[in-house]
Enzyme design. Structure first.
Site, mmCIF file in Angstrom:
data_model
loop_
_atom_site.group_PDB
_atom_site.id
_atom_site.type_symbol
_atom_site.label_atom_id
_atom_site.label_comp_id
_atom_site.label_asym_id
_atom_site.label_seq_id
_atom_site.Cartn_x
_atom_site.Cartn_y
_atom_site.Cartn_z
ATOM 1 N N VAL A 48 -22.839 -15.276 -23.171
ATOM 2 C CA VAL A 48 -23.582 -15.021 -24.416
ATOM 3 C C VAL A 48 -25.000 -14.524 -24.116
ATOM 4 O O VAL A 48 -25.537 -13.683 -24.838
ATOM 5 C CB VAL A 48 -23.630 -16.321 -25.265
ATOM 6 C CG1 VAL A 48 -24.624 -16.212 -26.403
ATOM 7 C CG2 VAL A 48 -22.244 -16.659 -25.803
ATOM 8 N N VAL B 139 -5.157 -16.563 -38.434
ATOM 9 C CA VAL B 139 -3.820 -15.955 -38.405
ATOM 10 C C VAL B 139 -3.268 -16.015 -36.988
ATOM 11 O O VAL B 139 -3.882 -15.502 -36.049
ATOM 12 C CB VAL B 139 -3.866 -14.476 -38.873
ATOM 13 C CG1 VAL B 139 -2.482 -13.850 -38.790
ATOM 14 C CG2 VAL B 139 -4.409 -14.379 -40.291
ATOM 15 N N ASP C 233 2.027 -20.831 -46.168
ATOM 16 C CA ASP C 233 1.189 -20.585 -44.991
ATOM 17 C C ASP C 233 1.329 -19.128 -44.535
ATOM 18 O O ASP C 233 0.332 -18.428 -44.300
ATOM 19 C CB ASP C 233 1.626 -21.548 -43.875
ATOM 20 C CG ASP C 233 0.893 -21.329 -42.575
ATOM 21 O OD1 ASP C 233 -0.239 -21.808 -42.448
ATOM 22 O OD2 ASP C 233 1.462 -20.662 -41.679
ATOM 23 N N LYS D 191 -1.466 -15.801 -44.528
ATOM 24 C CA LYS D 191 -1.708 -14.969 -43.342
ATOM 25 C C LYS D 191 -1.380 -13.506 -43.637
ATOM 26 O O LYS D 191 -2.090 -12.594 -43.185
ATOM 27 C CB LYS D 191 -0.871 -15.493 -42.173
ATOM 28 C CG LYS D 191 -1.348 -16.877 -41.690
ATOM 29 C CD LYS D 191 -0.330 -17.544 -40.787
ATOM 30 C CE LYS D 191 -0.816 -18.904 -40.286
ATOM 31 N NZ LYS D 191 0.233 -19.695 -39.645
ATOM 32 N N GLY E 202 -1.730 -25.421 -32.732
ATOM 33 C CA GLY E 202 -2.075 -26.361 -31.659
ATOM 34 C C GLY E 202 -3.568 -26.342 -31.397
ATOM 35 O O GLY E 202 -4.250 -25.342 -31.662
HETATM 36 N N1 HSE Z 1 1.647 -24.730 -39.887
HETATM 37 C C1 HSE Z 1 1.441 -23.505 -39.177
HETATM 38 C C2 HSE Z 1 2.696 -23.132 -38.429
HETATM 39 C C3 HSE Z 1 0.319 -23.547 -38.182
HETATM 40 O O1 HSE Z 1 3.708 -23.826 -38.490
HETATM 41 O O2 HSE Z 1 2.678 -22.082 -37.795
HETATM 42 C C4 HSE Z 1 -1.004 -23.320 -38.810
HETATM 43 O O3 HSE Z 1 -1.086 -22.112 -39.464
#
Ligand code: HSE
Length: 442
Positions: free
Chosen positions: A44, A142, A211, A215, A316
């Site tokens: 940085v 995403v 979800d 995205k 994760g």
């Molecule tokens: N719940 C999401 C998944 C992870 O199963 O890919 C977070 O976006």
């Protein structure tokens, strides 16, 4: 003329980083900031100084986060006023939106992983960042660790993206992959995924496609320079996918995936955008078919670049923190050099086509009476809805007097295809509509 050697730069003041949220992702971000402090400072050009972590219960011991306990605070509203970079990893609409806006009003750049907020109200946040001259980066929103937003926004800025198609939800990919491997049904596979920790106790956001739809909205906005919110995305989850659908795909040499599809559509009146999330069959030879278990991948088509594939872990702590740290370094570099990074643009303002008008293809498997004239009746139902058949295959079945017909259509408006299925189901020669699945990637 020789240039004068550059003066060595004076050391830059530390960049103050505040963390809002310390769950799975937040604790990984804090740990990596501490573990890699020297390298990050070198990259940085200034030290990244963690000035506070806002959590609901600051008094709770957190041995997994190797920072001074005094850094934990319950006062997020105060913390965002005393940082150069605010990292929001709590999720949800509020208080995340108010905290992000307040952070920007106090001069901070913001890094967030909050896909739901960006998909719901991104334009408010982008406008605030523009107006206040700060960065708003959200690579982790995403597909977790996969670098996909900056490649679309920056690397492909000179090209014309025509399609973005992704496996962007790991939970549903795990479930569909397990159904494909074991032949089991949806409900029992979700239970297994929950037991293994791949699905939440309440899996609604994943299995109903919310979800993935958030995205898709973010991907489409960047790819097509157009405002796309979750409400613009046609959404179908995987709860209706049956073992019969998976078996039908196997017979076609295909596999079923929950796809987020963002497509530029050419029309007589100009280009438009189709954004949808639904299960679809793709050939096993397609790059997205090789995405197994809970992995994610995004397949991009652009005019000059051709086909591109981005693959990796979509969720994760550490994988998502990798994307967050990349954003922190990027916006910290802008602070050191002065200025800000490239912003969102919605200059194209392409119209969004409704699902009924989107051009799709269907695979339809029917159990029909095996007698003269039935095939003609079935073909008439397609013709009456203006749907052209690409292939039709009749299979021998053991049930006396019954045949299985497998029809794959050419592209047609989705509304016409869906009306055709209704018409087929109403025919008295059709015993059962065994499986209906859209076809992509061929
Ligand atoms: N719940 C999401 C998944 C992870 O199963 O890919 C977070 O976006």
């Amino acid at each position: 003329m020789a240039h004068a050697p550059r003066e060595p730069q004076a050391p830059h003041d530390p960049i103050r980083v505040a963390l809002i949220g310390c769950g799975v992702v937040g604790s990984s971000v804090a740990r990596l900031l501490v573990d890699h402090a020297e390298d990050l400072a070198a990259r940085v050009g200034a030290r990244l100084e963690l000035v506070g972590i806002a959590v609901r219960r600051p008094e709770r011991p957190r041995p997994e986060v190797p920072v001074d306990a005094a850094l934990f605070t319950g006062d997020a509203a105060d913390l965002v006023t005393r940082a150069d970079i605010v990292v929001e990893v709590v999720g949800g609409l509020e208080p995340a939106r108010s905290l992000i806006l307040s952070a920007m009003e106090h001069g901070a750049s913001v890094v967030t992983a909050n896909k739901a907020l960006l998909a719901e109200d991104g334009p408010t946040l982008y406008a605030a960042a523009d107006g206040l001259g700060v960065d708003l980066y959200y690579e982790a929103a995403v597909a977790g660790a996969i670098p996909i937003l900056r490649p679309i926004r920056e690397s492909l800025a000179g090209d014309e993206v025509t399609k973005v198609m992704g496996v962007v939800n790991g939970t549903t990919n795990f479930v569909l992959d397990a159904m494909d491997t074991t032949g089991a049904g949806f409900a029992e596979t979700v239970e297994r995924a929950q037991a293994l920790g791949y699905a939440e106790a309440d899996p609604t956001a994943d299995v109903e496609g919310f979800d993935a739809a958030a995205k898709a909205a973010i991907l489409a906005s960047l790819a097509f320079h157009t405002r796309v919110s979750s409400a613009d995305v046609h959404r179908e989850g995987i709860t209706e996918v049956t073992a019969a659908d998976i078996a039908a795909a196997t017979q076609m040499g295909s596999v079923v995936k929950l796809l987020a599809i963002c497509e530029r559509v050419r029309g007589a009146d100009g280009d438009a955008v189709s954004v949808r999330v639904h299960p679809a069959m793709i050939p096993r030879t397609h790059p997205l078919a090789s995405v197994r278990e809970a992995y994610n991948a995004v397949f991009v088509e652009a005019n000059a670049a051709g086909q591109l594939m981005f693959y990796g872990r979509g969720a994760g702590g550490d994988p998502t923190a990798s994307a967050v740290l990349g954003d922190i370094v990027a916006v910290a570099r802008h602070r050191v050099a002065g200025g800000r990074g490239p912003n969102e643009s919605a200059y194209a303002e392409l119209p969004i086509v409704d699902m009924g008008s989107a051009l799709t293809r269907y695979h339809i498997s029917l159990a029909v009476a095996d007698r003269p004239g039935v095939l003609a009746q079935v073909a008439t139902a397609f013709a009456e809805h203006g749907v052209s058949i690409e292939t039709v295959r009749q299979q021998v079945v053991s049930t006396e007097g019954q045949a299985h017909l497998v029809v794959v259509t050419h592209e047609a408006p989705d509304a016409a295809l869906s009306a055709t299925v209704d018409a087929l189901a109403a025919l008295d020669t059709v015993d059962e509509v065994v499986s209906v699945m859209r076809v992509e990637g061929s």
